[in-house]
Design a protein around this motif. Structure first.
Motif, PDB file in Angstrom:
ATOM      1  N   VAL A 184       0.851  -1.191   0.000  1.00  0.00           N
ATOM      2  CA  VAL A 184       0.000   0.000   0.000  1.00  0.00           C
ATOM      3  C   VAL A 184       0.890   1.245   0.000  1.00  0.00           C
ATOM      4  O   VAL A 184       2.002   1.232   0.529  1.00  0.00           O
ATOM      5  N   TYR A 185       0.388   2.292  -0.650  1.00  0.00           N
ATOM      6  CA  TYR A 185       1.070   3.578  -0.748  1.00  0.00           C
ATOM      7  C   TYR A 185       0.287   4.607   0.050  1.00  0.00           C
ATOM      8  O   TYR A 185      -0.950   4.578   0.060  1.00  0.00           O
ATOM      9  N   PHE A 186       1.002   5.552   0.677  1.00  0.00           N
ATOM     10  CA  PHE A 186       0.351   6.620   1.439  1.00  0.00           C
ATOM     11  C   PHE A 186       1.329   7.793   1.545  1.00  0.00           C
ATOM     12  O   PHE A 186       2.543   7.597   1.464  1.00  0.00           O
ATOM     13  N   PRO A 187       0.813   9.013   1.731  1.00  0.00           N
ATOM     14  CA  PRO A 187       1.712  10.162   1.838  1.00  0.00           C
ATOM     15  C   PRO A 187       2.161  10.405   3.275  1.00  0.00           C
ATOM     16  O   PRO A 187       1.432  10.101   4.221  1.00  0.00           O
ATOM     17  N   ASP A 188       3.356  10.961   3.417  1.00  0.00           N
ATOM     18  CA  ASP A 188       3.782  11.417   4.736  1.00  0.00           C
ATOM     19  C   ASP A 188       3.373  12.891   4.864  1.00  0.00           C
ATOM     20  O   ASP A 188       2.836  13.465   3.916  1.00  0.00           O
ATOM     21  N   PRO A 189       3.602  13.526   6.013  1.00  0.00           N
ATOM     22  CA  PRO A 189       3.147  14.909   6.195  1.00  0.00           C
ATOM     23  C   PRO A 189       3.723  15.920   5.200  1.00  0.00           C
ATOM     24  O   PRO A 189       3.114  16.969   4.970  1.00  0.00           O
ATOM     25  N   SER A 190       4.858  15.628   4.584  1.00  0.00           N
ATOM     26  CA  SER A 190       5.447  16.540   3.602  1.00  0.00           C
ATOM     27  C   SER A 190       5.112  16.156   2.169  1.00  0.00           C
ATOM     28  O   SER A 190       5.601  16.764   1.225  1.00  0.00           O
ATOM     29  N   GLY A 191       4.304  15.113   2.002  1.00  0.00           N
ATOM     30  CA  GLY A 191       3.862  14.703   0.670  1.00  0.00           C
ATOM     31  C   GLY A 191       4.697  13.646  -0.009  1.00  0.00           C
ATOM     32  O   GLY A 191       4.440  13.304  -1.162  1.00  0.00           O
ATOM     33  N   HIS A 192       5.698  13.107   0.683  1.00  0.00           N
ATOM     34  CA  HIS A 192       6.478  12.024   0.089  1.00  0.00           C
ATOM     35  C   HIS A 192       5.602  10.775  -0.032  1.00  0.00           C
ATOM     36  O   HIS A 192       4.699  10.548   0.772  1.00  0.00           O
ATOM     37  N   SER A 193       5.880   9.969  -1.039  1.00  0.00           N
ATOM     38  CA  SER A 193       5.139   8.735  -1.268  1.00  0.00           C
ATOM     39  C   SER A 193       5.788   7.617  -0.468  1.00  0.00           C
ATOM     40  O   SER A 193       6.907   7.197  -0.757  1.00  0.00           O
ATOM     41  N   MET A 194       5.080   7.156   0.541  1.00  0.00           N
ATOM     42  CA  MET A 194       5.572   6.075   1.375  1.00  0.00           C
ATOM     43  C   MET A 194       4.883   4.788   0.933  1.00  0.00           C
ATOM     44  O   MET A 194       3.730   4.811   0.502  1.00  0.00           O
ATOM     45  N   GLU A 195       5.584   3.683   1.058  1.00  0.00           N
ATOM     46  CA  GLU A 195       5.025   2.389   0.668  1.00  0.00           C
ATOM     47  C   GLU A 195       5.467   1.338   1.667  1.00  0.00           C
ATOM     48  O   GLU A 195       6.622   1.331   2.104  1.00  0.00           O
ATOM     49  N   ILE A 196       4.536   0.462   2.036  1.00  0.00           N
ATOM     50  CA  ILE A 196       4.906  -0.732   2.785  1.00  0.00           C
ATOM     51  C   ILE A 196       4.538  -1.922   1.912  1.00  0.00           C
ATOM     52  O   ILE A 196       3.528  -1.899   1.209  1.00  0.00           O
ATOM     53  N   LEU A 197       5.379  -2.945   1.909  1.00  0.00           N
ATOM     54  CA  LEU A 197       5.118  -4.146   1.135  1.00  0.00           C
ATOM     55  C   LEU A 197       5.666  -5.348   1.879  1.00  0.00           C
ATOM     56  O   LEU A 197       6.640  -5.229   2.632  1.00  0.00           O
ATOM     57  N   THR A 198       5.016  -6.487   1.683  1.00  0.00           N
ATOM     58  CA  THR A 198       5.412  -7.686   2.415  1.00  0.00           C
ATOM     59  C   THR A 198       6.303  -8.617   1.611  1.00  0.00           C
ATOM     60  O   THR A 198       6.889  -9.544   2.183  1.00  0.00           O
ATOM     61  N   ARG A 199       6.395  -8.401   0.300  1.00  0.00           N
ATOM     62  CA  ARG A 199       7.291  -9.195  -0.554  1.00  0.00           C
ATOM     63  C   ARG A 199       7.942  -8.270  -1.556  1.00  0.00           C
ATOM     64  O   ARG A 199       7.267  -7.430  -2.154  1.00  0.00           O
ATOM     65  N   PRO A 200       9.231  -8.427  -1.794  1.00  0.00           N
ATOM     66  CA  PRO A 200       9.886  -7.589  -2.803  1.00  0.00           C
ATOM     67  C   PRO A 200       9.258  -7.844  -4.183  1.00  0.00           C
ATOM     68  O   PRO A 200       8.909  -8.988  -4.502  1.00  0.00           O
ATOM     69  N   TYR A 201       9.113  -6.806  -4.961  1.00  0.00           N
ATOM     70  CA  TYR A 201       8.548  -6.955  -6.289  1.00  0.00           C
ATOM     71  C   TYR A 201       9.491  -7.806  -7.129  1.00  0.00           C
ATOM     72  O   TYR A 201      10.710  -7.706  -7.040  1.00  0.00           O
ATOM     73  N   GLY A 202       8.897  -8.697  -7.923  1.00  0.00           N
ATOM     74  CA  GLY A 202       9.678  -9.605  -8.752  1.00  0.00           C
ATOM     75  C   GLY A 202      10.087 -10.872  -8.043  1.00  0.00           C
ATOM     76  O   GLY A 202      10.820 -11.699  -8.602  1.00  0.00           O
ATOM     77  N   SER A 203       9.621 -11.059  -6.799  1.00  0.00           N
ATOM     78  CA  SER A 203      10.029 -12.242  -6.038  1.00  0.00           C
ATOM     79  C   SER A 203       9.146 -13.456  -6.289  1.00  0.00           C
ATOM     80  O   SER A 203       9.380 -14.509  -5.712  1.00  0.00           O
ATOM     81  N   GLY A 204       8.136 -13.292  -7.136  1.00  0.00           N
ATOM     82  CA  GLY A 204       7.247 -14.424  -7.428  1.00  0.00           C
ATOM     83  C   GLY A 204       6.191 -14.579  -6.379  1.00  0.00           C
ATOM     84  O   GLY A 204       5.974 -13.723  -5.538  1.00  0.00           O
ATOM     85  N   GLY A 205       5.544 -15.713  -6.400  1.00  0.00           N
ATOM     86  CA  GLY A 205       4.567 -15.936  -5.351  1.00  0.00           C
ATOM     87  C   GLY A 205       3.296 -16.376  -5.789  1.00  0.00           C
ATOM     88  O   GLY A 205       2.457 -16.532  -6.383  1.00  0.00           O
TER      89      GLY A 205
END
Length: 129
Positions: free
Chosen positions: A108-129
């Motif tokens: 999921v993506y969300f902004p911080d108080p200064s407008g930066h794009s923050m992201e949390i993810l549980t698996r690195p992209y390209g890792s399959g699954g």
């Protein structure tokens, strides 16, 4: 030679508010002052050094992605939702209020108080699954 990431400077309108936003959301130790910075220390010792930018200067938004466990994702995403923070399943913000399930994980993506794009993810992209 072993090369590892050490720190980066994160531009902000209010370094303390931005640093505390992240530490509270991620259940990290409180930020610490270091010179003109408020330092957020992440796992493995990497740091985000928040610095105030004068109000007459533009902040160029950056993207910061954090790999988290499934349990951490649940906790952080719960805080995002309970606070009514805007969030998206994609970096283009075309899927508001959703998460993604890329590579068998969640993100999921969300902004911080200064407008930066923050992201949390549980698996690195390209890792399959």
């Amino acid at each position: 030679m072993s090369i590892s990431f050490n720190h980066t400077i994160v531009a902000s309108r209010d370094k303390r508010a931005s640093a505390e936003f992240l530490t509270e959301l991620f259940d990290l130790p409180s930020p610490t002052p270091f010179g003109r910075f408020m330092v957020v220390t992440l796992e493995h010792g990497a740091c985000l050094d928040y610095a105030d930018v004068p109000s007459n200067e533009e902040i160029h938004t950056q993207h910061y992605a954090f790999l988290v466990s499934d349990e951490e994702f649940d906790t952080i995403y719960g805080k995002i939702r309970s606070r009514g923070l805007p969030h998206w399943a994609d970096p283009g913000a075309t899927r508001p209020g959703e998460i993604n399930r890329r590579d068998g994980g969640r993100g999921v993506y969300f902004p911080d108080p200064s407008g930066h794009s923050m992201e949390i993810l549980t698996r690195p992209y390209g890792s399959g699954g």
